[in-house]
Design a protein around this motif. Structure first.
Motif, short mmCIF file in Angstrom:
data_model
loop_
_atom_site.label_atom_id
_atom_site.label_comp_id
_atom_site.label_asym_id
_atom_site.label_seq_id
_atom_site.Cartn_x
_atom_site.Cartn_y
_atom_site.Cartn_z
N LEU A 182 54.84 54.75 -15.42
CA LEU A 182 54.26 54.67 -14.16
C LEU A 182 55.09 53.97 -13.19
O LEU A 182 55.38 54.34 -12.15
N GLY A 183 55.56 52.75 -13.70
CA GLY A 183 56.51 51.95 -13.01
C GLY A 183 57.81 52.68 -12.62
O GLY A 183 58.25 52.64 -11.46
N TYR A 184 58.55 53.41 -13.52
CA TYR A 184 59.54 54.05 -13.13
C TYR A 184 59.52 55.34 -12.29
O TYR A 184 60.43 55.52 -11.40
N GLY A 185 58.22 55.87 -12.53
CA GLY A 185 57.86 56.96 -11.54
C GLY A 185 57.76 56.67 -10.20
O GLY A 185 58.32 57.16 -9.27
N ILE A 186 57.19 55.29 -9.92
CA ILE A 186 56.93 54.84 -8.49
C ILE A 186 58.30 54.42 -8.01
O ILE A 186 58.58 54.70 -6.86
N LEU A 187 59.23 53.83 -8.71
CA LEU A 187 60.53 53.46 -8.22
C LEU A 187 61.52 54.79 -8.08
O LEU A 187 61.97 54.78 -6.91
N GLY A 188 61.41 55.77 -8.67
CA GLY A 188 62.00 56.97 -8.51
C GLY A 188 61.69 57.56 -7.20
O GLY A 188 62.25 58.06 -6.39
N ALA A 189 60.15 57.85 -7.15
CA ALA A 189 59.76 58.50 -5.63
C ALA A 189 60.06 57.83 -4.52
O ALA A 189 60.48 58.09 -3.65
N THR A 190 60.09 56.45 -4.61
CA THR A 190 60.32 55.40 -3.65
C THR A 190 61.84 55.55 -3.19
O THR A 190 62.06 55.78 -1.93
N SER A 191 62.71 55.56 -3.91
CA SER A 191 64.06 55.57 -3.70
C SER A 191 64.36 56.99 -3.15
O SER A 191 65.06 57.10 -2.07
N ILE A 192 63.57 58.08 -3.36
CA ILE A 192 63.91 59.44 -3.24
C ILE A 192 63.32 59.46 -1.45
O ILE A 192 63.89 60.14 -0.68
N ALA A 193 62.27 58.80 -1.33
CA ALA A 193 61.76 58.81 -0.02
C ALA A 193 62.39 58.23 1.00
O ALA A 193 62.53 58.60 2.03
N LEU A 194 62.82 57.16 0.52
CA LEU A 194 64.03 56.17 1.25
C LEU A 194 65.09 57.03 1.79
O LEU A 194 65.53 57.17 2.85
N LEU A 195 65.72 58.01 0.69
CA LEU A 195 66.91 58.70 1.14
C LEU A 195 66.40 60.01 2.09
O LEU A 195 67.07 60.06 3.12
#
Length: 465
Positions: free
Chosen positions: A319-332
């Motif tokens: 869950l934590g890694y998923g949130i981190l990955g999604a947030t990084s992509i959204a920022l990009l």
């Protein structure tokens, strides 16, 4: 899935899933780009009118595809391989049933008229939109199988094959859009046909994997397609949350189209230009969300398997890694919209300078909260993947239904009074970031409660020394 490195597994599953979601979403964008370049505002307005029903088709894909896949992942985690195959077979059965219902529906003139009415089709674009919807409806089986059963390929341990299937369909769609629309001049008919041909290519690839290929650990068998009264309700229950996200988008599209006609007619740009402009904003906004959904779909089998295997520490980490990955992509994605707004909007054939400036401003406002939207999407999908559909449904409904639709009706009459520099038309895209903020807060509360519960379960399972 229960022992390997979680970041490596997420990366392996997420890259094909993200690209696959972008490719699937590209069908709508590709159609709009070709029709915008070939037909201008009329082409864009026609696809805007058709967009809500296209999202409904997508929601049905996710209802049975994500639901069946979630059930299969849980059963594989429990070591029940035969039940996983029955989930695959019953998903195929539901796909056939939905195709028959939709094909009949779009063939009935009164049904088509009702669809166009609730989509707020103007007289100028009504015929074009009807043709577009009808062709897609006849070919919807290809979409449901090509996308819905594609999810099972990832769970079967072949994410790269899942990606190949999606990319194949999009490439075919681009080629035939160019041929039918730009070269042969078939307009809306050609674009819809190109989409169906692309989806058919994906469908053929999926069926080959589960029927012919010897490398698939899951097989699509005739005996498994027979409807099972115990499995079908489970598929539909688990699929409702992700489907509701799309249903919410469809309802929002219906409402937005209606308000665009009303407030567009009161503005200087007019209702047809309003449908074209904000329609482009809606497509871009939906496209930016798709990679975040891709991350959520990618971690679903990891969450489901480890939750079923009671490996709660790995569940929390995923869950934590998923949130981190999604947030990084959204920022990009958010940065890209701010760096290249002119190029993005112009690609849809919007060449008038004043309309382009309006569209760019609307796009930036609507995507204001994009960098943190990934957290909300991952959070809602987490509860679906771990067999908690009620909470997932609440979160899936919050962003689109509970918050955005009321704001769409409340803001247009209020915003021009509070801030006279803005119009009722402007209020339509201001509602989106406000709804995003409210849904993120609600998701945060439920996720915090869930993390404490997982920590407690993990402690209970720890052997006493």
């Amino acid at each position: 899935m229960g022992t390997d490195s979680i970041p490596r597994l997420i990366t392996e599953f997420a890259i094909p899933s993200i690209i696959g979601m972008l490719v699937n979403g590209a069908y709508n964008v590709i159609d709009s780009m070709f029709l915008g370049q070939a037909m201008g505002s009329i082409g864009l307005s026609a696809t805007t009118v058709a967009q809500p029903i296209m999202i409904v088709f997508l929601s049905l894909c996710m209802l049975i595809g994500n639901g069946g896949n979630a059930l299969a992942a849980l059963r594989l985690g429990e070591g029940k391989h035969a039940d996983a195959e029955r989930s695959l077979g019953n998903t195929m059965f539901l796909a056939i049933v939905l195709w028959v219902v939709i094909a009949i529906g779009v063939s009935v003139p009164s049904v088509m008229d009702a669809i166009l009415d609730i989509s707020s089709a103007t007289d100028e674009v009504r015929g074009y939109a009807a043709d577009f919807i009808r062709i897609l409806g006849f070919g919807v089986l290809f979409q449901i199988v090509g996308m819905g059963l594609n999810n099972f390929i990832r769970t079967a341990g072949a994410p790269n094959r899942a990606l190949l299937t999606m990319v194949l369909g999009a490439l075919v769609c681009i080629v035939f859009n160019y041929l039918f629309v730009m070269r042969l001049g078939w307009g809306v008919h050609g674009s819809a046909l190109a989409t169906v041909v692309g989806q058919a290519a994906s469908c053929a690839s999926v069926l080959w994997f589960f029927v012919v290929s010897k490398s698939s650990p899951l097989k699509l068998r005739l005996r498994a397609i027979r409807p099972d009264k115990a499995i079908i309700p489970s598929i539909l229950t688990l699929g409702v949350p992700s489907s509701l996200v799309q249903v919410g988008m469809a309802v929002v599209s219906f409402v937005v189209n209606m308000l665009l006609v009303v407030y567009g007619a009161q503005s200087a740009i007019g209702e047809t230009a309003a449908l074209a402009s904000i329609g482009v904003v809606q497509r871009i906004a939906m496209f930016t969300v798709l990679p975040l959904v891709g991350v959520a779909v990618a971690i679903q089998p990891l969450l489901g398997f480890n939750y079923g295997a009671r490996l709660f520490g790995r569940v929390r980490a995923t869950l934590g890694y998923g949130i981190l990955g999604a947030t990084s992509i959204a920022l990009l994605m958010w940065v890209s919209v701010h760096v290249w707004p002119v190029q993005i909007v112009s690609a849809f054939g919007i060449s008038d300078e004043s309309l382009r400036e309006f569209t760019i401003f609307a796009l930036k406002v609507q995507l204001l909260m994009l960098p943190v939207v990934g957290f909300q999407i991952i959070g809602a999908n987490y509860f679906q993947a771990t067999g908690q559909p009620v909470r997932s449904i609440i979160l899936s409904m919050s962003r689109q239904i509970l918050f955005l639709i009321p704001l769409l009706f409340l803001l247009p009459p209020w915003l021009p009074v509070a801030l006279p520099q803005f119009t009722g038309l402007d209020a339509i895209y201001f509602a989106a970031p406000m709804a995003d903020a409210l849904s993120i807060v609600l998701t945060g509360i439920l996720i915090c409660v869930e993390l404490r519960k997982l920590k407690r379960k993990e402690t209970e399972l720890r052997p006493i020394s």
